[in-house]
Design a protein around this motif. Structure first.
Motif, PDB file in Angstrom:
ATOM      1  N   LEU A 589       0.820  -1.208   0.000  1.00  0.00           N
ATOM      2  CA  LEU A 589       0.000   0.000   0.000  1.00  0.00           C
ATOM      3  C   LEU A 589       0.857   1.263   0.000  1.00  0.00           C
ATOM      4  CD1 LEU A 589      -2.747  -1.064   2.577  1.00  0.00           C
ATOM      5  CD2 LEU A 589      -2.910  -1.041   0.079  1.00  0.00           C
ATOM      6  N   MET A 590       2.055   1.157   0.567  1.00  0.00           N
ATOM      7  CA  MET A 590       2.961   2.313   0.539  1.00  0.00           C
ATOM      8  C   MET A 590       3.348   2.651  -0.893  1.00  0.00           C
ATOM      9  SD  MET A 590       5.209   1.235   3.895  1.00  0.00           S
ATOM     10  CE  MET A 590       6.681   2.097   3.373  1.00  0.00           C
ATOM     11  N   GLY A 591       3.456   1.625  -1.752  1.00  0.00           N
ATOM     12  CA  GLY A 591       3.747   1.882  -3.166  1.00  0.00           C
ATOM     13  C   GLY A 591       2.608   2.618  -3.834  1.00  0.00           C
ATOM     14  N   ASP A 592       1.359   2.211  -3.536  1.00  0.00           N
ATOM     15  CA  ASP A 592       0.194   2.921  -4.070  1.00  0.00           C
ATOM     16  C   ASP A 592       0.170   4.360  -3.564  1.00  0.00           C
ATOM     17  OD1 ASP A 592      -0.762   0.517  -5.315  1.00  0.00           O
ATOM     18  OD2 ASP A 592      -1.547  -0.114  -3.368  1.00  0.00           O
ATOM     19  N   ARG A 597       1.203  10.450  -4.188  1.00  0.00           N
ATOM     20  CA  ARG A 597       1.991  11.646  -3.870  1.00  0.00           C
ATOM     21  C   ARG A 597       2.388  12.373  -5.141  1.00  0.00           C
ATOM     22  NH1 ARG A 597       6.914  10.085  -0.089  1.00  0.00           N
ATOM     23  NH2 ARG A 597       7.351  12.298  -0.443  1.00  0.00           N
ATOM     24  N   LYS A 598       2.711  11.584  -6.175  1.00  0.00           N
ATOM     25  CA  LYS A 598       3.141  12.205  -7.428  1.00  0.00           C
ATOM     26  C   LYS A 598       1.975  12.854  -8.161  1.00  0.00           C
ATOM     27  CE  LYS A 598       6.882   8.858  -7.872  1.00  0.00           C
ATOM     28  NZ  LYS A 598       7.377   7.644  -8.569  1.00  0.00           N
ATOM     29  N   ALA A 599       0.794  12.237  -8.058  1.00  0.00           N
ATOM     30  CA  ALA A 599      -0.366  12.749  -8.791  1.00  0.00           C
ATOM     31  C   ALA A 599      -1.173  13.765  -7.998  1.00  0.00           C
ATOM     32  CB  ALA A 599      -1.272  11.592  -9.201  1.00  0.00           C
ATOM     33  N   HIS A 600      -1.223  13.599  -6.661  1.00  0.00           N
ATOM     34  CA  HIS A 600      -2.084  14.451  -5.828  1.00  0.00           C
ATOM     35  C   HIS A 600      -1.330  15.013  -4.627  1.00  0.00           C
ATOM     36  CE1 HIS A 600      -5.813  13.100  -7.879  1.00  0.00           C
ATOM     37  NE2 HIS A 600      -5.180  11.938  -7.970  1.00  0.00           N
ATOM     38  N   GLY A 601      -0.021  15.159  -4.755  1.00  0.00           N
ATOM     39  CA  GLY A 601       0.784  15.617  -3.625  1.00  0.00           C
ATOM     40  C   GLY A 601       0.349  16.940  -3.062  1.00  0.00           C
ATOM     41  N   GLU A 611     -10.206   8.548  -3.946  1.00  0.00           N
ATOM     42  CA  GLU A 611     -10.826   7.694  -4.953  1.00  0.00           C
ATOM     43  C   GLU A 611      -9.773   7.106  -5.882  1.00  0.00           C
ATOM     44  OE1 GLU A 611     -13.515   9.029  -8.428  1.00  0.00           O
ATOM     45  OE2 GLU A 611     -14.895   8.486  -6.821  1.00  0.00           O
ATOM     46  N   ALA A 612      -8.821   7.941  -6.290  1.00  0.00           N
ATOM     47  CA  ALA A 612      -7.753   7.442  -7.162  1.00  0.00           C
ATOM     48  C   ALA A 612      -6.902   6.395  -6.443  1.00  0.00           C
ATOM     49  CB  ALA A 612      -6.884   8.612  -7.623  1.00  0.00           C
ATOM     50  N   TYR A 613      -6.672   6.590  -5.168  1.00  0.00           N
ATOM     51  CA  TYR A 613      -5.874   5.638  -4.389  1.00  0.00           C
ATOM     52  C   TYR A 613      -6.543   4.270  -4.345  1.00  0.00           C
ATOM     53  CZ  TYR A 613      -4.230   3.260  -0.179  1.00  0.00           C
ATOM     54  OH  TYR A 613      -3.775   2.321   0.708  1.00  0.00           O
TER      55      TYR A 613
END
Length: 755
Positions: A589-592, A597-601, A611-613
């Protein structure tokens, strides 16, 4: 005369005639099945369940002869025989009844099984001959009778997955049968022995006027406190209650932490029950750490006498396995589990879902009382992902075919809708909260800050710099070692909170924490994730070991919960702990989370990020990962009939796979009295298990074996209770500050020998 149950040895008039038991059980089972539309099937199961008692061998056993007699298979054979003479659909109905009859003592069987417990194997047994008296007393089931057995619920079957639907139908018939059998037998022995017990609970419909009045009085008192937050909570509640007249089914309630989800969902449930004549309210909670908190609120609002609280800390079935078969039926039935007939039930997700997939009678008997209920799933995102597909398939079945309204209630709504998940739920347009996007902004109380590595020394320094703070880590080992290091630094108000402590102790700890926080006293808490989901605490600063986004946001819900400080000053620091590798599931889950972080940081707390997560997590796992044990594939059929693996599925569907075993703590006078009562034969194990469930610590099997080997624990009353109740006898191993130190068992034993 054929008898169902023995009475006084010298007085056959005190024995129960078999036909009386069968007809009474059938009538009671039908009454349980009527609200579900399956009364004919339930009646048939009740009427034929003890058909095998119409044999001379069973009557000899009842009279005291020490012989084994299978009395549960004969009725199943009769159903299968008659089914062969009917249409395919009617044959299917009789086949489901056969599973139920065969399993009404040992539990629902698999159709095919390598052991003798499989239904097919049992149908081939050489059973004792039945006396023809049964046909005269009960009447044979003719093919034309079977036509009326097909319930209306068949019309709503999901055709592409009919086998799962049929398996749930079988579970509901089974529940009606075993609950009726338990209660009818219990009533016979109560009358014989001059006992009386009050099993009756008031109907929810009769309680609703009182409940609604009390609820509105309670909420008015809370609103009187004033403040912007209370006003916002009031607006949420009003909007949610206005939605109560919507058609029953599946709903979501997406409200950030601090928005009053618990009371808003209760308000909806009360109004929805009044609008749609629902039978009860079931509130399922992910962790025992907050069940007491929620149950206490419900009791305060609704009244103590209406709320049933049912934990899962002790396996309340296991004690049955070692009991001698020749013990009187009355002895066994004293151990009957609760059947969830209360108007309001507060339970755990484990108890709720595992009961729905259970095979054993003691857990399955409550299912017919779940039908027609309003089910609130608090923190819905905590359903284990490897079991997600069968879990949501069951929820869909309850809503579609059994009149349940189900509310998925959380701050971090998992993406379970059909638009986001293959095989998902019909959730479009079913949100209860007003403007979830806007609420996410208005109720934001904290700022998430990602940093790098932090050692225990770094974390201890961080605690020292704060008068009040919370650190959440991923394991009991990390929590204990960090606490020990912080304790060496003489930090004031230091608190350790993990599952090393029993729930009763944790409840006291949390009350002390809330008091210290409210009074501004030093309060530095080191905890595992049990504190995150729904625990009502409010810290100005929080540190969280790296995990999935949902866990981080839940941890953020413990920071500035009441909005007393500015969000930018209320920091949730997410750190990595290189000395304590996370469990495999959390690591994935840390990878997800890293991809989020990159998309919604810029805004990890937004609904879009959440929702994306979940979409990312579910996409990565795929169908095989979301039904990791292939449970849905265990229900199939062919031209030769069904192949349903009820017992196998019950073993597979375990929400907690820790491999831990329970040790009971004599924590207070209530626990010590219940432990003393374990030696009293007339007190049921089920009752004592429910009393002791909050005094349990789950430990590794090897650790418990070490405790037993070194005389630090023992099984109490093993001749009466088997190996169910393992009690800590050396209370020095349970420390006030950290809980059970099972690692010290061997060391202390050796030390005592030297002394």
């Amino acid at each position: 005369m054929f008898y169902a149950h023995s009475g006084r040895c010298e007085d056959l008039k005190s024995w129960q005639p078999l036909v009386d038991h069968l007809r009474a059980t059938a009538d009671l089972a039908a009454s349980f099945g009527r609200p579900l539309g399956i009364d004919r099937l339930a009646f048939l199961a009740g009427l034929y369940h003890d058909l095998g008692k119409y044999s001379e061998r069973f009557q000899q056993r009842l009279a005291g002869k020490d012989i084994h007699v299978d009395h549960s298979t004969a009725g199943a054979v009769e159903m299968m025989t008659r089914g062969a003479q009917t249409s395919p659909v009617e044959r299917l109905m009789l086949e489901l009844v056969a599973y139920c009859i065969a399993g009404h003592h040992a539990g629902l069987p698999d159709r095919k099984n390598e052991t003798g417990a499989g239904l097919d194997r049992r149908l081939e047994l050489d059973l004792p001959a039945l006396d023809a008296a049964w046909k005269a007393e009960l009447g044979e089931l003719s093919p034309v009778d079977a036509v009326s057995l097909v319930p209306d619920v068949l019309k709503t079957f999901c055709r592409e997955d009919a086998d799962f639907s049929l398996s749930v139908l079988a579970r509901m018939i089974f529940s009606c049968l075993v609950d009726a059998d338990f209660q009818e037998t219990e009533a016979f022995y109560d009358q014989l022995e001059g006992r009386s017990r009050d099993r009756a609970w008031p109907a929810l419909t009769d309680c609703l006027p009182r409940f609604v009045t009390r609820f509105e009085t309670y909420m008015a008192e809370k609103a009187g406190a004033g403040g912007d937050l209370n006003q916002l909570r009031g607006n949420i509640l009003r909007h949610v209650r206005l939605k109560a007249k919507e058609a029953p089914g599946l709903f979501t309630l997406t409200v950030p932490t601090g928005g009053g989800k618990t009371l808003a969902s209760l308000g909806f449930a009360l109004d929805h029950a009044r609008s749609h004549d629902r039978r009860r309210i079931i509130y399922a909670i992910p962790f025992t750490s907050i069940i007491d908190q929620t149950a206490a609120i419900f009791r305060k609002v609704l009244g103590d006498e209406y709320v049933l609280e049912h934990h899962s800390a002790i396996d309340e079935e296991k004690w049955q396995k070692g009991r001698k078969e020749h013990r009187q039926q009355a002895d066994k039935l004293k151990m009957a589990m609760e059947d969830w007939a209360a108007p309001v039930v507060v339970t755990t997700n484990v108890q709720f879902f595992e009961s729905l997939f259970a095979a054993r009678t003691s857990r399955a008997r409550k299912l017919h009382n779940i039908a027609g209920s309003i089910i609130i799933l608090d923190e819905a995102q905590t359903v284990p992902r490897p079991l997600l597909k069968p879990a949501i398939r069951m929820l869909d079945e309850l809503a579609r075919a059994y009149g349940c309204s189900i509310v998925l209630c959380t701050a971090t709504q998992p993406a379970l809708g059909k638009d986001r998940l293959d095989g998902g739920l019909p959730l479009e347009g079913r949100e209860l909260a007003p403007d979830p996007q806007g609420l996410a902004t208005k109720l934001r109380r904290a700022t998430i800050c990602m940093i790098g590595d932090m050692s225990n020394a770094d974390l201890t320094d961080a605690l020292a710099a704060q008068t009040q703070a919370l650190i959440v880590v991923n394991s009991r080992k990390h929590a204990l070692e960090l606490f020990q290091e912080a304790a060496n630094a003489d930090l004031e108000g230091l608190v350790h909170l993990t599952t090393r402590q029993c729930a009763a102790h944790r409840r006291e700890i949390l009350e002390n924490v809330r008091t210290r926080l409210a009074e501004g006293k030093p309060c530095r808490v080191i905890a595992t994730s049990l504190i995150e989901a729904g625990v009502d605490v409010d810290f100005p600063k929080v540190w969280r070991a790296e995990a999935g986004l949902d866990q981080i946001i839940q941890a953020a819900g413990r920071c500035n919960r009441e909005g007393r400080n500015a969000p930018e000053d209320s920091i949730v620091t997410v750190f990595s702990a290189p000395d304590y590798p996370p469990p495999r599931e959390i690591k994935s889950l840390m990878g997800d989370m890293d991809r989020m972080r990159k998309a919604h940081g810029h805004d990890l707390q937004s609904l879009a990020a959440i929702e994306a997560y979940f979409g990312e997590v579910y996409w990565r796992l795929g169908d095989n990962g979301l039904d990791a044990k292939q449970i849905l594939g265990d229900f199939t059929h062919s031209s030769r009939g069904t192949d349903y693996a009820f017992r196998t599925v019950a073993e597979k569907f375990r929400m907690i796979e820790s491999g831990m075993v329970p040790v009971i703590l004599p924590w207070d006078d209530k626990a010590r009295e219940a432990i003393r009562q374990l030696a009293v034969e007339g007190i049921s194990s089920g009752k004592l298990a429910r009393t002791l469930q909050t005094y349990v610590v789950q430990v590794p099997p090897k650790a418990r074996a070490l405790l037993l080997e070194n005389g630090k624990a023992e099984f109490i009353a093993p001749k009466l209770r088997g190996d169910q109740f393992c009690v800590l006898t050396d209370e020095e191993l349970y420390r006030e500050d950290v809980g059970l130190m099972w690692e010290d068992a061997e060391y202390l034993s050796a030390e005592q020998l030297m002394i």
